[in-house]
Design an enzyme around this catalytic site. Structure first.
Site, mmCIF file in Angstrom:
data_model
loop_
_atom_site.group_PDB
_atom_site.id
_atom_site.type_symbol
_atom_site.label_atom_id
_atom_site.label_comp_id
_atom_site.label_asym_id
_atom_site.label_seq_id
_atom_site.Cartn_x
_atom_site.Cartn_y
_atom_site.Cartn_z
ATOM 1 N N GLU A 147 13.642 -0.775 -32.242
ATOM 2 C CA GLU A 147 12.381 -0.607 -30.905
ATOM 3 C C GLU A 147 12.039 0.771 -30.982
ATOM 4 O O GLU A 147 11.178 0.999 -29.894
ATOM 5 C CB GLU A 147 13.149 -1.173 -29.575
ATOM 6 C CG GLU A 147 13.317 -2.664 -29.688
ATOM 7 C CD GLU A 147 13.769 -3.258 -28.327
ATOM 8 O OE1 GLU A 147 14.809 -2.599 -27.630
ATOM 9 O OE2 GLU A 147 13.248 -4.397 -28.065
ATOM 10 N N HIS B 77 13.369 2.006 -22.031
ATOM 11 C CA HIS B 77 12.971 0.548 -22.362
ATOM 12 C C HIS B 77 14.278 -0.177 -21.639
ATOM 13 O O HIS B 77 15.463 0.070 -22.285
ATOM 14 C CB HIS B 77 12.875 0.314 -23.849
ATOM 15 C CG HIS B 77 12.806 -1.314 -24.055
ATOM 16 N ND1 HIS B 77 12.160 -1.954 -23.395
ATOM 17 C CD2 HIS B 77 13.705 -1.915 -25.050
ATOM 18 C CE1 HIS B 77 12.283 -3.315 -24.044
ATOM 19 N NE2 HIS B 77 13.477 -3.119 -24.830
ATOM 20 N N HIS C 235 15.511 -4.202 -19.818
ATOM 21 C CA HIS C 235 15.344 -5.721 -19.601
ATOM 22 C C HIS C 235 15.632 -5.866 -18.137
ATOM 23 O O HIS C 235 16.424 -6.642 -17.880
ATOM 24 C CB HIS C 235 16.281 -6.488 -20.707
ATOM 25 C CG HIS C 235 15.598 -6.451 -21.901
ATOM 26 N ND1 HIS C 235 16.690 -6.654 -22.989
ATOM 27 C CD2 HIS C 235 14.671 -5.404 -22.653
ATOM 28 C CE1 HIS C 235 16.281 -6.304 -24.174
ATOM 29 N NE2 HIS C 235 15.076 -5.707 -23.928
HETATM 30 ZN ZN LIG Z 1 14.201 -4.810 -25.765
#
Ligand SMILES: [Zn+2]
Length: 268
Positions: free
Chosen positions: A86, A105, A107
């Site tokens: 990523e 980054h 979630h």
């Molecule tokens: Zn991710």
């Protein structure tokens, strides 16, 4: 520097940046933005070297020596561990935005819930969010860590500091790691408030006039908008009323359809 502090600004040496990433990783894990080995963080060092978190490790339990250094093309320069696939998403920001020095980054569950439901966080509800981020668009789904995801992100990167990734999570950037982390916090907090408002009733949106006043006040709050300009404004009450954007729950939609069908039958 205390292990719990994370100061703004980027005039730090590499070891301070390493410690900062470990602190921010722990904050994200403790707040439930990432579980297991999810998420990644990075900081731009001198000479466009990128310091980033390793793959397959919990981001709340990192030590400074676990981190990896790459160049802007993703070639590993230092570190025993492997960086996340990523990282490509981070490198896209660094290449396109010279003003960006840090990426988060994650979630976060409520914001990711909106992304899974195919919804941007785009309602003009809260002055602080409007001033700080404007709207938070939803980037179409592409497999994480692939060039397709970078291609989907590319049109948004010059114009926004915070993005939702459909069926995936969220990404934020900033001039320093603390700002990028605060933007991630803001996304999740805003998602929770939007959800609570929708459960409590119909969110009452601010008007275009009020949003324009907030946007004009950005400099007073020391907010520097993304250099690309041209970001779309959040959805306001007058836009909703004009019929361009109307949000209905399934029950409201079914009630409207039932009513239309009843009227139609009664005319026959
Ligand atoms: Zn991710």
């Amino acid at each position: 520097m205390s292990p719990d502090s994370l100061l703004p600004g980027c005039a730090k040496d590499e070891m301070q940046h390493r410690r900062d990433i470990c602190v921010a990783g722990r904050w994200m894990y403790e707040q439930g933005y990432n579980v297991a080995c999810e998420g990644n963080l990075s900081v731009r060092l001198e000479d466009d070297r990128i310091l980033t978190t390793p793959t397959c490790m919990n981001k709340g339990m990192l030590a400074p020596e676990d981190l990896v250094v790459t160049d802007l093309d993703g070639r590993q320069l230092a570190g025993d561990r492997r960086f996340s696939s990523e990282l490509a998403m981070h490198l896209l920001f660094y290449r396109m935005r010279p003003d960006v020095n840090a990426i988060c980054h994650a979630h976060p569950p409520t914001a990711t819930g909106f992304a899974v439901a195919g919804r941007a966080l785009d309602l003009a509800c809260l002055p602080e969010v409007i001033v700080g981020l404007g709207r938070i668009p939803l980037v179409r789904y592409a497999t994480p860590g692939t060039p397709e995801l970078s291609a989907a992100l590319e049109p948004f990167v010059p114009h926004y500091d915070a993005l939702l990734l459909a069926n995936h999570g969220a990404v934020t950037c900033g001039p320093d790691l603390l700002t990028a982390f605060f933007r991630m916090e803001t996304i999740e907090h805003f998602a929770k408030i939007t959800l609570a408002a929708e459960m409590a009733g119909n969110p009452i949106l601010l008007s275009s006039r009020e949003v324009a006043k907030l946007m004009a006040a950005r400099s007073r709050y020391f907010v520097t908008p993304p250099p690309g300009g041209g970001a779309e404004l959040p959805v306001t009450s007058d836009v909703s009323e004009s019929g361009e954007h109307v949000r209905l729950t399934r029950t409201e939609l079914e009630a409207l359809i039932d009513e239309a069908v009843r009227k139609d039958r009664s005319r026959r």
